[in-house]
Design a protein around this motif. Sequence first.
Motif: not given
Length: 445
Positions: A147, A298, A302, A349, A353
């Motif tokens: 990520n 993002r 993270t 994400l 992910t």
Amino acid sequence: MTTATKKESLLRTGNIWPFILITSLFFLWGLANNMTDTLLAAFKRIMSMSDFQTSWIQMAFYGAYFCLALPAAIMIKKYTYKTGILVGLGLFILGSLLFYPASITMAYGHFLIALYVLAGGLSILETAANPYIVAMGPEETGTRRLNLAQSFNPIGSIMGVLLSKIFILSELNLSSAEERATMDQEQLKAIQSEELTAVMGPYVGVAVFLMVIWLAVKFTNMPKASDAGGKLDLLPTFRRLVKTPHYVWAVVAQFFYVGAQIGIWSYTIRYVMQEVQLNEDGASSYYMAALILFMVSRFIFTALMRYVSPRILLLLSAVAAAVCTLIVIYGSGFLGVYALIAISGFMSLMFPTIYGMGIRGLGDDTKIGGSGLIMAILGGAVITSAQGYVSDVTQDISQAFYVPFVCFVVVAIYAAVSGKLERNSINRTGGEAEALPSGTYQKVG
């Protein structure tokens, strides 16, 4: 999260420079991806195309991802991640340079060929870079590390849209399709020549920069993790992968997620033009705002993954994205536009992910398994085309957003059942149970 998990380092000693160098590739393919997204609006005006016709841009682009991902995985399985990266960068450079002859011939098909070659390079890069990043540190922090690297992808995306806004969209002649239809061929050809030259410029410029990156990778000693070859047994590998529930459903979820993302971004400019009556240049500012939100979100996600399960974050984000998509469909004006921008925050994400959850615990099958998750990017071609077709049939771009809505529902379902899928994978592999404890899997990242 256990104390042991919190103390796990993000990178192994000596991997900082390779991590920075490989992370720069995430920036570069983000730049290429989102410059390409703006081409749908550009070619719609330049060549007076329908939404379905312009979607061939994404079909060529993401079709190449599908076709090259498995050969890339075989190559890096037989050789090294570094080999894959160099070959991928080489095709990226070649495809970018092919925009020059395409701008001279002025043939739409030649631009599609250039994009196919370019995207083939990106497919190889992603197939190599994603598992490489995961391998640069402890498995327990693999999803968070991926990520982090992927957080630089939207920075490249923003730069790609900025380059397109300045050098491509702002150079488009504002004559409508109806006005162009009344022009004599010589006048129309002169206008299109100037516009296609503007399309070509940024791609050739990027190719020059890519040559520098190629040399940097060439003369860098990569960590041993990138050189873990092993015997190549495709058929047994495929058999193991299709019997791994959490991997199979991750591929399905990735297909629908990427389709949603590319569909959302490909038609953002078109939607904004319709709802607030702006031209391509003005509408691209809202697209850029969506990418900025994507980038910021993002980094936020993270950080949240230190405390919240990636599976839970994925579920909440997919549901929120689906709700925002309904607002895009049923709302209007700036309400719909702001909802459309918000979707990018929730999407931020999803790709890394799903990827990290999918390849976890695959062991020697990681390279081939990773290629399956890259091949799932084909969703960007298939679903974007479906969205373009719906737009043409309904004559309303907002109705076309039912397509990504369905995609987000699929991702939400995957997130909801991923815990059970993981346990099924452990039960099937038996000996993998220690490497894939349920609690740890849900806490990593």
